[in-house]
Design an enzyme around this catalytic site. Structure first.
Site, mmCIF file in Angstrom:
data_model
loop_
_atom_site.group_PDB
_atom_site.id
_atom_site.type_symbol
_atom_site.label_atom_id
_atom_site.label_comp_id
_atom_site.label_asym_id
_atom_site.label_seq_id
_atom_site.Cartn_x
_atom_site.Cartn_y
_atom_site.Cartn_z
ATOM 1 N N ARG A 52 2.005 -11.253 6.126
ATOM 2 C CA ARG A 52 3.508 -11.500 6.377
ATOM 3 C C ARG A 52 3.751 -11.095 7.766
ATOM 4 O O ARG A 52 4.924 -11.003 8.257
ATOM 5 C CB ARG A 52 4.080 -10.607 5.202
ATOM 6 C CG ARG A 52 3.939 -11.031 3.781
ATOM 7 C CD ARG A 52 4.746 -12.143 3.504
ATOM 8 N NE ARG A 52 6.058 -11.970 3.391
ATOM 9 C CZ ARG A 52 6.983 -11.443 2.807
ATOM 10 N NH1 ARG A 52 6.488 -11.007 1.521
ATOM 11 N NH2 ARG A 52 8.069 -11.265 2.934
ATOM 12 N N ARG A 74 21.942 15.723 -5.209
ATOM 13 C CA ARG A 74 21.755 14.481 -4.718
ATOM 14 C C ARG A 74 22.474 13.412 -5.926
ATOM 15 O O ARG A 74 22.100 13.798 -7.081
ATOM 16 C CB ARG A 74 20.437 14.097 -4.551
ATOM 17 C CG ARG A 74 19.871 14.967 -3.587
ATOM 18 C CD ARG A 74 19.414 14.132 -2.214
ATOM 19 N NE ARG A 74 19.434 15.185 -1.311
ATOM 20 C CZ ARG A 74 20.067 15.344 -0.166
ATOM 21 N NH1 ARG A 74 20.841 14.459 0.377
ATOM 22 N NH2 ARG A 74 19.567 16.288 0.768
ATOM 23 N N PRO A 95 0.745 -1.141 0.050
ATOM 24 C CA PRO A 95 0.063 -0.150 0.070
ATOM 25 C C PRO A 95 0.866 1.296 0.030
ATOM 26 O O PRO A 95 1.774 1.461 0.728
ATOM 27 C CB PRO A 95 -0.717 0.192 1.302
ATOM 28 C CG PRO A 95 -0.743 -1.380 1.650
ATOM 29 C CD PRO A 95 0.631 -2.054 1.214
ATOM 30 N N GLU A 96 0.491 2.097 -0.807
ATOM 31 C CA GLU A 96 1.221 3.358 -0.854
ATOM 32 C C GLU A 96 0.144 4.522 -0.700
ATOM 33 O O GLU A 96 -0.962 4.135 -0.162
ATOM 34 C CB GLU A 96 1.773 3.771 -2.412
ATOM 35 C CG GLU A 96 2.767 2.521 -2.725
ATOM 36 C CD GLU A 96 3.285 2.457 -4.170
ATOM 37 O OE1 GLU A 96 3.620 3.784 -4.684
ATOM 38 O OE2 GLU A 96 3.754 1.627 -4.863
#
Ligand SMILES: [Zn+2]
Length: 280
Positions: free
Chosen positions: A114, A153, A2-3
């Protein structure tokens, strides 16, 4: 996994159902003790029982149930966690690990194949979530802000997008989809993203997440909403898990590489390889 769109769909489902409801009972399978991090099932039950839910919020991938004493019940679904709204006498869910009964005859069932999901109580003055970047659907997520974060970055852009300290809520599905929508290769060094690309990337992140919410989340595997129904994002993706199938834009086969240990899907034509980028 899930995001933001999946967690937000559950939040929107649960908000009208839970707000104003009082917790009557909490039952946690002791074999699922890691779920509660630092509390025992008894201590968790004692802390939650009798509390009324005042708000149902979200920050990144965390669900935040605001309680009437100022504390926050913080839920993270991780890999396979599910929160299901069921009648109290409904049969147990597969892989059910915990249940929270509310007044009014319904309750939440927690199922988790899980067992990586976590529940935590953040007391009144505690920060309910670790340090997270801005919400990509909020106004503070601007191209200017993103440009500042990207500057200097050296990580691949895909890895940058998955870093929750930079942007909250993006995960593997929506990062791949956003990079495709922006026409940027996932291995481009974050600090090398150009000014035009930053604006496209910001807009693409917001668009794919908004569409994800409209389609009620992505059910490639375990995710379901609070009623147990699948979302439909998987029928609308343009690159994620479409390896070898033709790009909807140019017809070339979608490729899969591994970036920072994560499967990454992209179109080699619509997302050209950065100059000097070796690919992996
Ligand atoms: Zn293409």
């Amino acid at each position: 996994v899930p995001e933001l769109p999946e967690v937000e769909t559950i939040r929107r489902d649960l908000c009208p159902l839970l707000t104003g409801r009082t917790i009557a009972a909490v039952a946690v399978d002791p074999a699922t003790a890691p779920l509660l991090l630092d509390r025992s099932p008894d201590a968790f039950q004692a802390r939650l029982c009798g509390r009324t839910v005042r708000s149902v919020g979200r920050r990144g991938k965390y669900l935040l149930f605001g309680l009437d004493d100022g504390a926050t019940w913080v839920v993270h679904l991780r890999m396979t966690g599910r929160l299901l709204w069921r009648q109290r006498d409904a049969p147990e869910e597969p892989y059910q690990r915990a249940a929270v009964a509310f007044d009014g005859g319904h309750g939440l069932r927690w199922s988790d194949v899980r067992k990586f999901g976590t529940w935590r109580i953040a007391e009144r003055l505690d920060d309910p979530t670790p340090a997270l970047g801005p919400e990509p659907l909020d106004e503070e997520f601007t191209a200017g802000w993103l440009a500042g974060q990207l500057q200097g970055r050296t990580a691949p852009l895909k890895s940058f997008l998955l870093d929750q300290r930079r942007i909250a809520g993006l995960g593997n599905i929506y990062a791949d989809e956003a990079l495709f929508a922006a026409g940027i290769h996932p291995l481009l060094e974050a600090g090398a993203v150009g000014a035009d690309q930053v604006t496209r990337l910001r807009d693409a992140c917001a668009t794919v997440l908004r569409e994800g919410i409209e389609h009620r989340g992505a059910s490639f595997r375990d995710y379901v909403d609070a009623s147990g129904n699948a979302g439909s994002v998987q029928g609308h993706v343009r690159v994620f898990r479409r390896t070898g199938r033709p790009c909807y834009t140019c017809g070339i086969a979608i490729e899969r590489i591994v970036v920072g240990g994560r499967a990454t899907h992209f179109c080699p034509v619509c997302q050209p390889r950065p100059p000097g980028g070796e690919g992996r």
